[in-house]
Every structure is written in structure tokens, then in C-alpha cells.
Design a protein around this motif. Sequence first.
Motif, PDB file in Angstrom:
ATOM      1  N   UNK A 286       0.827  -1.213   0.000  1.00 13.89           N
ATOM      2  CA  UNK A 286       0.000   0.000   0.000  1.00 13.89           C
ATOM      3  C   UNK A 286       0.857   1.256   0.000  1.00 13.89           C
ATOM      4  N   UNK A 287       2.017   1.206   0.646  1.00 12.67           N
ATOM      5  CA  UNK A 287       2.930   2.345   0.633  1.00 12.67           C
ATOM      6  C   UNK A 287       3.485   2.587  -0.770  1.00 12.67           C
TER       7      UNK A 287
ATOM      8  N   UNK B 147      -3.149   3.916   2.806  1.00 13.63           N
ATOM      9  CA  UNK B 147      -1.863   3.270   3.061  1.00 13.63           C
ATOM     10  C   UNK B 147      -1.299   3.592   4.435  1.00 13.63           C
ATOM     11  N   UNK B 148      -1.497   4.837   4.862  1.00 14.64           N
ATOM     12  CA  UNK B 148      -0.981   5.240   6.171  1.00 14.64           C
ATOM     13  C   UNK B 148      -1.638   4.445   7.291  1.00 14.64           C
ATOM     14  N   UNK B 149      -2.939   4.182   7.132  1.00 20.26           N
ATOM     15  CA  UNK B 149      -3.677   3.509   8.205  1.00 20.26           C
ATOM     16  C   UNK B 149      -3.345   2.031   8.327  1.00 20.26           C
ATOM     17  N   UNK B 150      -2.741   1.437   7.273  1.00 24.30           N
ATOM     18  CA  UNK B 150      -2.469  -0.012   7.334  1.00 24.30           C
ATOM     19  C   UNK B 150      -0.979  -0.326   7.190  1.00 24.30           C
ATOM     20  N   UNK B 151      -0.117   0.683   7.330  1.00 22.88           N
ATOM     21  CA  UNK B 151       1.302   0.479   7.038  1.00 22.88           C
ATOM     22  C   UNK B 151       1.957  -0.585   7.923  1.00 22.88           C
TER      23      UNK B 151
ATOM     24  N   UNK C 248      -1.565  -8.455   6.837  1.00 23.22           N
ATOM     25  CA  UNK C 248      -2.749  -8.776   6.037  1.00 23.22           C
ATOM     26  C   UNK C 248      -3.884  -7.853   6.489  1.00 23.22           C
ATOM     27  N   UNK C 249      -4.941  -7.824   5.692  1.00 24.16           N
ATOM     28  CA  UNK C 249      -6.037  -6.899   5.946  1.00 24.16           C
ATOM     29  C   UNK C 249      -7.351  -7.662   5.979  1.00 24.16           C
ATOM     30  N   UNK C 250      -8.109  -7.493   7.075  1.00 24.47           N
ATOM     31  CA  UNK C 250      -9.431  -8.127   7.119  1.00 24.47           C
ATOM     32  C   UNK C 250     -10.494  -7.108   6.695  1.00 24.47           C
TER      33      UNK C 250
ATOM     34  N   UNK D 270     -12.326  -1.554   5.546  1.00 26.09           N
ATOM     35  CA  UNK D 270     -13.333  -0.495   5.616  1.00 26.09           C
ATOM     36  C   UNK D 270     -12.803   0.724   6.359  1.00 26.09           C
ATOM     37  N   UNK D 271     -12.138   0.502   7.487  1.00 16.96           N
ATOM     38  CA  UNK D 271     -11.587   1.611   8.260  1.00 16.96           C
ATOM     39  C   UNK D 271     -10.509   2.355   7.471  1.00 16.96           C
ATOM     40  N   UNK D 272      -9.724   1.606   6.693  1.00 15.91           N
ATOM     41  CA  UNK D 272      -8.670   2.224   5.896  1.00 15.91           C
ATOM     42  C   UNK D 272      -9.264   3.114   4.804  1.00 15.91           C
ATOM     43  N   UNK D 273     -10.323   2.648   4.162  1.00 15.01           N
ATOM     44  CA  UNK D 273     -10.997   3.477   3.166  1.00 15.01           C
ATOM     45  C   UNK D 273     -11.528   4.755   3.808  1.00 15.01           C
ATOM     46  N   UNK D 274     -12.084   4.632   4.973  1.00 13.15           N
ATOM     47  CA  UNK D 274     -12.646   5.794   5.667  1.00 13.15           C
ATOM     48  C   UNK D 274     -11.545   6.780   6.058  1.00 13.15           C
TER      49      UNK D 274
END
Length: 551
Positions: A67-68, A94-98, A102-104, A109-113
Motif C-alpha cells: 500500500x505504501x 496506506x498510512x492507516x495499514x502500514x 494482512x487486511x481483514x 473499511x476503516x482504511x478506506x474511511x
Amino acid sequence: MKSINGIQFADMVQMGAHHLFQNADYVDALNVFPVPDGDTGTNMNLSMTSGAKETAAHTHDHIGKTAQALSKGLLMGARGNSGVILSQLFRGFGKSIEQLDVLNAKQFADALNYGVETAYKAVMKPVEGTILTVAKDSARKAVEVSEDVDDIRELMEAIVDEAKKSLDRTPDLLPVLKEVGVVDSGGQGLVFVYEGFLASLKGEALPSKTVGSSMDDLVSAEHHMNVQGFMDTADIEFGFCTEFMVRFEEGKKSFDETAFRNDLSEYGDSLLVISDDEIAKIHIHSETPGEVLTYGQQYGDLIKIKIENMRQQHTEIVGEGYSTGAATKKTEVHPYAIVTVAMGTGVSELLKSLGASAVIEGGQTMNPSTEDIVKAVQAVGAERVLILPNNKNIVMAAEQAAEILGIEAAVVPTKTIPQGMAAILAFNPQATVEENKNNMTEAYAHVKTGQVTFAVRDTSIDGVEIKKDDFMALAEGKIVLSKPSLKEVTTSLIKSLMDEESEIVTVIYGEDVSAEDANEFAAFIEEHYKDIEVEVYNGKQPLYPYILSVE
């Protein structure tokens, strides 16, 4: 599918970019203003393509790292407001999941928000009924659905469904969309990206290529090799790469591809024509792109136009100096620089004569990316820089460039060439960057801009009935008149711009206007406004016969 890793996300990005690429022409056609420079699809496509390339080059199992890579590619490739907003959406994502491997569904959803929150903060005056609204509504739906759903494919289906519904609502939020009868172009582009994401997750194939996208492959094969093939920039006989699409219309000249191709061959070389029953897409290298476009209008509506200066492209490839480009290599470090953007060699020369250090070729038909602006500034080699976009759709990319340059930099948010001229004249090399930004911004606020161009379709905006191929007068960016006569439109425009405080009028005429006609127009101004000083310049700009400045 309860989680995705970096490799799976990279495939989603590739599919999203590809789907947008295939439909970029359609997104361009949704632009509300009937001017020949609607390029939302082009900007979003080039931005997303840059992100996809960086993602492909740096794909990891670790989704945060992938994502980065997407964030970096989008940031540097961002063009136009739509491209910058797209980059901000995935910058926040990308910042929220750096830190995640893995992503559930809930995290997705939180990352999109979080991406939506980042994008809204990046826009000074967010407007609802745009890509921002579509992103916000679909992210909120994602958060809501993720409370009960842990299957990411099911979540993505809900996101796409809500994005489409939000897109359909954009005309209710933005009156000009309803007036013209279209949905928001940036929002449509985001829907295509999300549809690509969903196709990747479900393992489904996207639709086959269209007329527009197959042309891009041919252009890549012929045009770009052609530019690099020249030994010297001066050897380029036909300097402007011109691409456009014609949507055939009843009552217009009947289209015969062979005859069409033969006629266009008289205007230049490297001609490519692809057509079906509804649309033809054309690519040609020409010295007179305006004449090429006029010829194409005989057959129907011009729905997409792009003009690029190949001489500048060539110098950027081989590292030569070029008087109006921004890629000249310099070793000397200057204390201050002004980097600006313009279309037309005459306009570029004018801006340089006023004090611009470098002029990036771009504007109406091709917005430079964040990376283009960064490279231009770096090529100048200055300790401090002021960036003048001269176009409202370049301001956000310029601001992103200023943030990552690593030197003192500020954007003077000029939206027109006349504003840029006034700002440059107010520059003080002894002042700080912040002082110059404030003074230059105040200086251009006293300048009024008029522009004349032609309409690419029938429509009605702000009570003005517009007929395709008519000339349009724009005063301070607002369409005020549309008539078949260039002379009538131009003289009416100058009257609407003048007031008792007006002292100086600058006339910049384009490549399709003769010096005689421009001087006749200047004489008209002098005759009707006795105390006005009139200056006339040959800007050689495409698409806009006249650019007027009133101070």
C-alpha cells in the motif's frame, strides 16, 4: 475471503488501474464545461497508472508495504485535482495499514474511511457531488457493512454498489451536473477503480478493450519511439503530438476512414486513425494542431483533445537544453527560482521574459504531474522556489510538489496566465518565500482574465445556450457568451471585463489567429477606450484564440 495480503492487493490495484484505463475516454466525456480540454479521465488514468507501476515494482506479501508503494506512485504521478484527490484517498488508506501484514474486512473499511478523511483535509474547499462524495459515501457503507460481514468480496460488492448509487446522486448535490445532465466525472473514475478491485477479488475478467484504449497501444509503439528516434531536437519537423476523438453526428460530413486518413496526412506525419460506427480516435504529429481539430469537427463532436510538445519531450529524453521546457540540466545553484506552467511557445517566452526561471509545458490539455513539477524545480537548482500553476486544475499537484521538494517552496495559486504574469511582476528577490507568496497573491487578485475558446458540444450553463463549434467567451472562468463569430465574442468579452478602473489590456493571441486580426482587435479596444494602454503578444497557444488580461 476473510483477509488479503500484499500480493492480492497489488492485483486489485492492477485491475482497478486497467479498468480505469479502458474507460478514461468515457470519463473525459463527462466533463461539464464544453471547453476542448476536459481531461478528468486522462488525469485519473495517468495518476492511477503511475500508482500501479510503483505497486508492481514493489509488491510484498506485507500489505502495508504494498500500500505504501501505491501511495508513493500515486503521489508522484498525480495530475489534476481528480488525480491529486485519488492520491490522497490512497495515501490515507496506506498510512492507516502500514503496519499490517494482512487486511481483514473491518480494517479494509476503516482504511478506506481514513483515506476519505485525508482527502477532505487536503482540499481547501471541499465540494459535494464530486469524487469526494462518492468516496465518502462508499467508505461509510463499508464501515457499516463490516460490522456484520467478514467476507472482503462481499464487502467490496457493497462498496461498489454504494459508489454507483452515490454517483447517481451527484447531480442532486451539484446543480451544474443536473443542468448539463451528467454525473460527476471524477466520481465515475473512482467507480471504475472500485469495479476493478471487485473483479480482482472475484477472479472475473474485465470487458475487452475499446477503440480508445487500443489507440493508446499504437501510440506507445509509434509516437514515443518516434520522439526518441530523432538525433537532435531541431530535426523534429512536426512538433505537436495531437490526439482527439470524434463522436459522429447526423447532419455532419459522412465519415469515410480512407478519405479521412488521406486528408489528415496533409497536416503532418505519424498518423493513426481507429474507428467504429460511433467514434474515431486520431493521433497525428503536426505543426498546426488547431487546423487538425477544425478538420475533425466536420464529422462530429470532439470529446477528447490532448496536445503535447514533442520537442520538449525529446529534450527530456536526451538531456538537451530547451528554451521553453523545464528539464534543462544545470549545476549552478540559484538563490531563488520561479517555476510556472503554460501552453504555447509564445506564452512561455513571455513568462520567461518577465522573470520565470522555468516554464513547464502543460495546462489546458495536459496537466503536469507532481513529479513533473518536482523535476522542473530540481532542474533549475534553486535554494528557494515559488511555483505558479496558472491553472485551477494544477494547484493541488503543485502543492503536493512543494511539500516533498525538501527546500523552501510555496505555491502562488494562480489559475490563469494573466494572473501568473501579474504575480511574477510582483516578485521581490530580497523578500522571504512567505512574503513573496503573499505579495504575489495580492498582485494577481487585481487582474481580470478573459478567455475565448470553442464549444465541443451543445449544452446550457448558467443560462447561456451553447452550440457546438461556436466560440465561447469566459470571464473569470465563467461562460458569459457563445456565438459563431469569433470577432463578436471577443469584442463582447472585452466590454464585460472593462470598468472605470481599467488601465492596461494585454492581448495574447493563439496559433489560429493572425497578427492582422489581433492588431485589429487591439485597435478596437484603443478606439473605444481612449485612456487604455494595449499590449499585444503572439502566445501561439492552441485551443484558445485569445487570452485577455485587464488591469
